[in-house]
Design an enzyme around this catalytic site. Sequence first.
Site, PDB file in Angstrom:
ATOM      1  N   HIS A  55      22.768  68.922 -57.952  1.00  0.00           N
ATOM      2  CA  HIS A  55      22.555  70.191 -58.657  1.00  0.00           C
ATOM      3  C   HIS A  55      21.764  70.045 -59.958  1.00  0.00           C
ATOM      4  CE1 HIS A  55      26.426  68.362 -59.682  1.00  0.00           C
ATOM      5  NE2 HIS A  55      26.160  68.746 -60.917  1.00  0.00           N
TER       6      HIS A  55
ATOM      7  N   HIS B  58       7.547  44.124 -59.521  1.00  0.00           N
ATOM      8  CA  HIS B  58       8.407  42.955 -59.688  1.00  0.00           C
ATOM      9  C   HIS B  58       9.665  42.974 -58.825  1.00  0.00           C
ATOM     10  CE1 HIS B  58       6.749  41.845 -63.939  1.00  0.00           C
ATOM     11  NE2 HIS B  58       5.787  42.080 -63.058  1.00  0.00           N
TER      12      HIS B  58
ATOM     13  N   ARG C   2       5.931  34.891 -57.321  1.00  0.00           N
ATOM     14  CA  ARG C   2       7.173  34.433 -57.951  1.00  0.00           C
ATOM     15  C   ARG C   2       8.286  35.466 -57.854  1.00  0.00           C
ATOM     16  NH1 ARG C   2       4.143  36.460 -62.204  1.00  0.00           N
ATOM     17  NH2 ARG C   2       5.309  37.518 -63.854  1.00  0.00           N
TER      18      ARG C   2
END
Length: 143
Positions: free
Chosen positions: A9, A98, A132
């Site tokens: 809501h 990331h 990475r």
Amino acid sequence: MTVSIGNDHAGPDYKKAIVNYLESNNYQVINHGTDTFESVDYPDFGHAVANDVVSKKANFGIAICGSGNGIAMSANKHQDIRAALCWTKEIAELARQHNDANIISIPARYTSIQQAVEMVATFLNTDFEGGRHANRVNKIACK
């Protein structure tokens, strides 16, 4: 591309603006959100969006509640969901780059509608960098 959206809501106006943006940019939309300001339970909508993403009915999800926290917590209970609470487009960008976030959670009471649309646009147009970050993302889910 298909996007699932759910809101409680606190977010009908946000959802309307975001859906307008999505449809005007040729996204398919699965709508699980409420269209009224009458009190509803955010987990119902967070779970629905997460189910769409997990089942691959949708490529990404958008979850909206007052703080963005409750609906993100609900969505994140699902395996392979990475719902990111975002309040700026820079955070939305990093959530994708990331963290490979697949659901953006928007705090309707703490962002403007314009900010929300900009965050969604950034989120959907940002790729995961991998590298990475992939090893870290692979450690998020409990196996």
